[in-house]
Motif scaffolding. Structure first.
Motif, mmCIF file in Angstrom:
data_model
loop_
_atom_site.group_PDB
_atom_site.id
_atom_site.type_symbol
_atom_site.label_atom_id
_atom_site.label_comp_id
_atom_site.label_asym_id
_atom_site.label_seq_id
_atom_site.Cartn_x
_atom_site.Cartn_y
_atom_site.Cartn_z
ATOM 1 N N CYS A 363 2.059 1.315 -2.458
ATOM 2 C CA CYS A 363 2.632 0.521 -3.552
ATOM 3 C C CYS A 363 2.013 -0.868 -3.609
ATOM 4 O O CYS A 363 1.700 -1.388 -4.688
ATOM 5 C CB CYS A 363 4.146 0.422 -3.397
ATOM 6 S SG CYS A 363 5.022 1.959 -3.723
ATOM 7 N N LEU A 367 -0.027 -2.213 -6.849
ATOM 8 C CA LEU A 367 0.388 -3.420 -7.569
ATOM 9 C C LEU A 367 -0.714 -4.474 -7.568
ATOM 10 O O LEU A 367 -0.953 -5.147 -8.574
ATOM 11 C CB LEU A 367 1.667 -3.986 -6.952
ATOM 12 C CG LEU A 367 2.946 -3.159 -7.162
ATOM 13 C CD1 LEU A 367 4.085 -3.724 -6.323
ATOM 14 C CD2 LEU A 367 3.337 -3.130 -8.632
ATOM 15 N N THR A 376 2.513 -7.768 -5.897
ATOM 16 C CA THR A 376 2.661 -7.172 -4.569
ATOM 17 C C THR A 376 3.747 -7.883 -3.778
ATOM 18 O O THR A 376 4.632 -7.254 -3.183
ATOM 19 C CB THR A 376 1.325 -7.240 -3.809
ATOM 20 O OG1 THR A 376 0.365 -6.425 -4.472
ATOM 21 C CG2 THR A 376 1.489 -6.763 -2.371
ATOM 22 N N GLY A 379 7.300 -7.515 -5.219
ATOM 23 C CA GLY A 379 7.833 -6.206 -4.849
ATOM 24 C C GLY A 379 8.381 -6.206 -3.434
ATOM 25 O O GLY A 379 9.461 -5.650 -3.163
#
Length: 400
Positions: A363, A367, A376, A379
């Protein structure tokens, strides 16, 4: 004051815990001399994308944590915890030349995979040994000490890498070869300084579960809560590689980037032991909450400020959250599982965390590539706050 009224002194931390701490220190010096420069090596020398770097880091760390399940079950069923520790650190040492010889990202992935498999093999039996040889009333201090020495190696390694870059060579492969020296010293320390404590009497446990699924069925609610919290925490705490990339993007010279990792791990190392001692006297979940607040703040700072000062502040907060949580998680696992199942418990905890770290690495890289570095870190902040909300519901049960 009479002998009857004197306050009894607290037990001393055993020699084996100190030895395991210095083993961790030496291996982290060896590993971090490579890992502090590995993102730059992958991106610059090998031309890897941010998402590929995230995949390498995520697969490597997940392999380590998943391997802890199997080493934990083996340690509980058959004993020989010291042998498993030696094999695990040996795999880490043998992987070092592969980094130096790598000419494509696939080779780095293979080296990272086997290096982290070694970490997984040694982790659960090592943490179980600490509890077996240490009086229960100082478990927090013992885990804090081992983690503090581990973190000391994590800042000594990047510091040595920086000194090599500045005064010896700018050839990253040469630095990777030099990392073999502390690795060899690590193996010697295990052989000479660590006892094979397989249980309360130094013998293999007799009532270990037949596997980790069996253990999950009979484990306490308190243990399952800690596993869930560890997974949430891992989703928030993606690889340090993204911190290194953020530092490089902020305008900090390449040769100085490892020094930021040094600073982060200085904070980590200095905070681990005193926080571990606090965990022997107060609710450990309160310390986890403090650590998660620090993590969310670190992510926010790194998202908002792409400057050297912002990166420095964010990495200091990152180090504080590690110091407030890593040893405390070990304490909670040791408390929530019986001795004959303790290595398995450490393995299961890290299995859940490993799956979460793989997802977090993917992830974070996605991102970064598709939206930007800020996404990033935002998140990560969201997951840190989710873990904090779960922590507020966590209470120490009778088994803890």
């Amino acid at each position: 004051m009479s002998a009857e009224t004197e306050k009894p002194s607290r037990p001393l931390i055993p020699r084996t815990v100190w030895a395991l701490g210095f083993v961790s220190l030496l291996m982290d010096v060896s590993s971090e001399m490579i890992h502090a420069l590995l993102p730059i090596f992958m991106a610059g020398t090998l031309g890897a994308s941010a998402m590929m770097i995230g995949l390498v880091e995520g697969l490597g760390e997940s392999a380590a944590l998943i391997a802890k399940v199997f080493s934990g079950v083996l340690a509980d069923r058959f004993g020989h915890r010291k042998l498993l520790v030696l094999i695990g650190y040996g795999l880490g040492v043998l992987s070092k030349p592969v980094f130096a010889l790598a000419d494509q990202i696939g080779v780095v992935l293979a080296a990272r995979f086997f290096d982290r498999i070694g970490k997984g093999v040694r982790g659960a039996p090592r943490d179980a040994i600490v509890a077996s040889v240490t009086p229960k009333e100082i478990w927090g201090a013992a885990y804090g000490l081992r983690q503090s020495l581990d973190a000391a190696g994590a800042f000594a390694g990047p510091a040595l890498a920086t000194l090599c870059l500045l005064f010896f060579t700018d050839d990253l492969r040469t630095i990777f070869w030099l990392a073999l020296i502390p690795g060899a010293l690590c193996i010697l320390t295990i052989i000479l300084g660590v006892e094979n404590a397989d249980g309360p009497t130094g013998k293999p446990a007799k009532a270990a579960p037949s596997g980790f699924m069996d253990f999950l069925r009979i484990s306490s609610p308190a243990f399952r809560q800690v596993v869930i919290l560890g997974a949430l925490f891992s989703l928030a705490r993606f690889s340090n590689a993204f911190l290194v990339l953020r530092a490089a993007d902020s305008g900090i010279p390449t040769a100085a980037v490892p020094m930021l990792v040094v600073g982060m791990n200085v904070v980590y190392s200095l905070s681990c032991y005193p926080i571990g001692k606090l965990a022997d006297r107060m609710e450990p979940v309160h310390l986890l909450g403090i650590g998660l607040v620090a993590l969310a703040a670190a992510d926010a700072v790194l998202a908002l400020f792409a400057t050297p000062a912002g990166v420095l502040a964010g990495m200091a907060l990152w180090g504080l959250h590690l110091g407030a949580t890593q040893g405390v998680f070990s304490l909670l696992i040791a408390e929530s599982a019986p001795e004959e199942k303790r290595a398995t418990a450490f393995g299961i905890f890290n299995f859940a965390s490993g799956a979460a770290i793989l997802l977090a690495g993917l992830c974070a890289g996605f991102l970064w590539d598709r939206i930007g570095a800020e996404a990033t870190f935002w998140g990560g902040a969201v997951f840190a706050l989710a873990a904090l909300l779960f922590t507020l519901r966590l209470r120490r049960s009778e088994s803890l």
